[in-house]
Write a protein that holds these residues in place. Sequence first.
Motif, PDB file in Angstrom:
ATOM      1  N   TYR A  99      12.001  13.792   8.239  1.00 33.40           N
ATOM      2  CA  TYR A  99      11.349  13.083   7.146  1.00 33.40           C
ATOM      3  C   TYR A  99      10.428  11.993   7.667  1.00 33.40           C
ATOM      4  CZ  TYR A  99      14.531   9.018   7.622  1.00 33.40           C
ATOM      5  OH  TYR A  99      15.207   7.908   8.068  1.00 33.40           O
ATOM      6  N   GLY A 100       9.626  11.468   6.755  1.00 34.23           N
ATOM      7  CA  GLY A 100       8.754  10.332   7.038  1.00 34.23           C
ATOM      8  C   GLY A 100       8.239   9.771   5.722  1.00 34.23           C
ATOM      9  N   ARG A 101       7.621   8.606   5.807  1.00 32.57           N
ATOM     10  CA  ARG A 101       7.070   7.972   4.599  1.00 32.57           C
ATOM     11  C   ARG A 101       5.669   7.467   4.893  1.00 32.57           C
ATOM     12  NH1 ARG A 101       9.702   3.139   4.160  1.00 32.57           N
ATOM     13  NH2 ARG A 101       7.756   2.004   4.525  1.00 32.57           N
ATOM     14  N   MET A 102       4.722   7.818   4.030  1.00 36.92           N
ATOM     15  CA  MET A 102       3.369   7.277   4.092  1.00 36.92           C
ATOM     16  C   MET A 102       3.245   6.146   3.093  1.00 36.92           C
ATOM     17  SD  MET A 102       0.976  10.660   4.167  1.00 36.92           S
ATOM     18  CE  MET A 102       1.086  11.851   5.500  1.00 36.92           C
ATOM     19  N   ASP A 103       2.608   5.060   3.487  1.00 30.48           N
ATOM     20  CA  ASP A 103       2.387   3.949   2.568  1.00 30.48           C
ATOM     21  C   ASP A 103       0.926   3.927   2.136  1.00 30.48           C
ATOM     22  OD1 ASP A 103       5.010   3.168   2.613  1.00 30.48           O
ATOM     23  OD2 ASP A 103       4.725   1.585   4.094  1.00 30.48           O
ATOM     24  N   PHE A 104       0.722   3.843   0.822  1.00 32.32           N
ATOM     25  CA  PHE A 104      -0.612   3.900   0.238  1.00 32.32           C
ATOM     26  C   PHE A 104      -0.882   2.675  -0.635  1.00 32.32           C
ATOM     27  CE2 PHE A 104       0.226   8.498   0.726  1.00 32.32           C
ATOM     28  CZ  PHE A 104      -0.963   8.921   1.311  1.00 32.32           C
ATOM     29  N   GLY A 105      -2.140   2.263  -0.626  1.00 34.75           N
ATOM     30  CA  GLY A 105      -2.654   1.384  -1.653  1.00 34.75           C
ATOM     31  C   GLY A 105      -3.261   2.248  -2.742  1.00 34.75           C
ATOM     32  N   ARG A 314      -8.151 -10.745   6.808  1.00 37.09           N
ATOM     33  CA  ARG A 314      -9.309 -11.582   6.456  1.00 37.09           C
ATOM     34  C   ARG A 314     -10.074 -10.872   5.358  1.00 37.09           C
ATOM     35  NH1 ARG A 314     -14.015 -14.285  10.299  1.00 37.09           N
ATOM     36  NH2 ARG A 314     -14.435 -16.025   8.873  1.00 37.09           N
ATOM     37  N   LEU A 315     -10.025 -11.445   4.179  1.00 41.20           N
ATOM     38  CA  LEU A 315     -10.627 -10.830   3.012  1.00 41.20           C
ATOM     39  C   LEU A 315     -12.140 -10.970   3.035  1.00 41.20           C
ATOM     40  CD1 LEU A 315      -8.039 -12.206   0.444  1.00 41.20           C
ATOM     41  CD2 LEU A 315      -8.138  -9.890   1.363  1.00 41.20           C
ATOM     42  N   ASP A 316     -12.802 -10.212   2.185  1.00 39.12           N
ATOM     43  CA  ASP A 316     -14.268 -10.232   2.138  1.00 39.12           C
ATOM     44  C   ASP A 316     -14.811 -11.619   1.813  1.00 39.12           C
ATOM     45  OD1 ASP A 316     -14.607  -7.560   2.787  1.00 39.12           O
ATOM     46  OD2 ASP A 316     -14.496  -6.896   0.704  1.00 39.12           O
ATOM     47  N   ASP A 317     -14.044 -12.414   1.051  1.00 38.22           N
ATOM     48  CA  ASP A 317     -14.508 -13.748   0.679  1.00 38.22           C
ATOM     49  C   ASP A 317     -14.199 -14.800   1.747  1.00 38.22           C
ATOM     50  OD1 ASP A 317     -11.790 -14.139   0.437  1.00 38.22           O
ATOM     51  OD2 ASP A 317     -11.802 -14.381  -1.742  1.00 38.22           O
ATOM     52  N   GLY A 318     -13.639 -14.375   2.884  1.00 36.97           N
ATOM     53  CA  GLY A 318     -13.362 -15.294   3.975  1.00 36.97           C
ATOM     54  C   GLY A 318     -11.946 -15.831   3.999  1.00 36.97           C
ATOM     55  N   HIS A 338      -8.368  -3.097   2.429  1.00 41.19           N
ATOM     56  CA  HIS A 338      -8.389  -2.515   1.086  1.00 41.19           C
ATOM     57  C   HIS A 338      -7.242  -3.164   0.327  1.00 41.19           C
ATOM     58  CE1 HIS A 338      -9.065   0.591  -1.987  1.00 41.19           C
ATOM     59  NE2 HIS A 338      -7.746   0.646  -2.090  1.00 41.19           N
ATOM     60  N   PRO A 339      -7.459  -4.361  -0.251  1.00 41.05           N
ATOM     61  CA  PRO A 339      -6.340  -5.120  -0.817  1.00 41.05           C
ATOM     62  C   PRO A 339      -5.629  -4.364  -1.940  1.00 41.05           C
ATOM     63  CG  PRO A 339      -8.307  -6.485  -0.638  1.00 41.05           C
ATOM     64  CD  PRO A 339      -8.736  -5.071  -0.389  1.00 41.05           C
TER      65      PRO A 339
END
Length: 393
Positions: A99-105, A314-318, A338-339
């Motif tokens: 088994y395994g687990r993928m984590d997605f946004g 580090r987000l796009d807004d800094g 990709h928040p």
Amino acid sequence: MRRVVLAERPDWRSKAAECGFGFHTIDDAPYWDESAYYAFSLREIEQDIEAPSEELHAMALDLLDGIVGNEQKLRQLAIPEPYWDWIAQSWRERQPHLYGRMDFGYDGSGPAKLYELNYDTPTSLYEAAFFQWQWLEDQLARRQLPAGSDQFNSIYESLVEAFGTIARGIARPFHFAAVRDSVEDQGTIAYLRDCALQAGIDCGSLAIEDIGISADGRFTDLDDRVIGCLFKLYPLEDMFRESFGQYLPRSGLQLIEPPWKALLSNKGILPLLWDAHRGHPNLLAAAFDDGDELPRGWVRKPLHSREGANIAMRLDDGRELRTDGPYREGPCIRQACHPLTGFDGNYPLIGSWIVGDRACGIGIREDRSLITQDSARFVPHAIVEETRGVLIA
């Protein structure tokens, strides 16, 4: 996809106690949280999560032939040289995996984005496979969910089937092992052992600390029997570093998960996937980190970081977010940021379970932060169909 507030079952704690779910509360903080659930449409599950999970799984496996014989890639993945041939042999023999687990946004508005593969020691299995299914049945019986609600969850059946498939290839005696004092890990191997027993496999369990080494360098149980096959809920990279690790390649011990899983549970697989499939809708741009200042719109992750430890974002807004942890040294990767989408101040991470080679269910962990850490809560889900904006009841 949406987050729906729902009354808890009044007896869920007693039900948890009855079935051995002893880690629903950790350090006096809730881990299992059924004060809400996430509702999905069938299309979202089948097209946006299930199908991409199986495609990405196949893509990851396709990379392995090009990794096991490539010194540069093995070094990029920080695999210690004494284990190269052992790992390569395990892949060439196609030693069985479970088994395994993928984590997605994912938030229902676009393609699910792969954050990482948890392919060696994935947890949150019991609560995904059993306890959230019990929640679904109970809430349907209480008429708290729309009639006909379902769940993407055939994890238990898939595990029993997978154990049955690999049973002939499992050496005996077969043991499950985890750290003695980890309630969560012990609960996970107890559940997996029950699945193996349901598949007709005779097996035992012991604490990882109780495994011994014989005079000729083979691993033994408490009865001094040489262990044939070991399901170890213990990271391969930790085994490589510890004193008994040196015996692994020559011990004859069969592992589940097999040694080749060290290549997939490693976050270095993410830039290798990106290089092979640039622009794939479910992948985020990734590269091996050069140690320079992190640009805007990127996340830095240690190769072996777990449970959100030592992540720099580090987000796009800094704005910058950082977590502490034990993975301060060693190589890292960078991944495009990709928040996670917030639902009433909660940020859900979708864990898609692969058993054998098939996607068979999801579990959702929810944090108050954009970085999902070990304090995240497990929140159940349901498939609730809608037509023209009206719930089918």
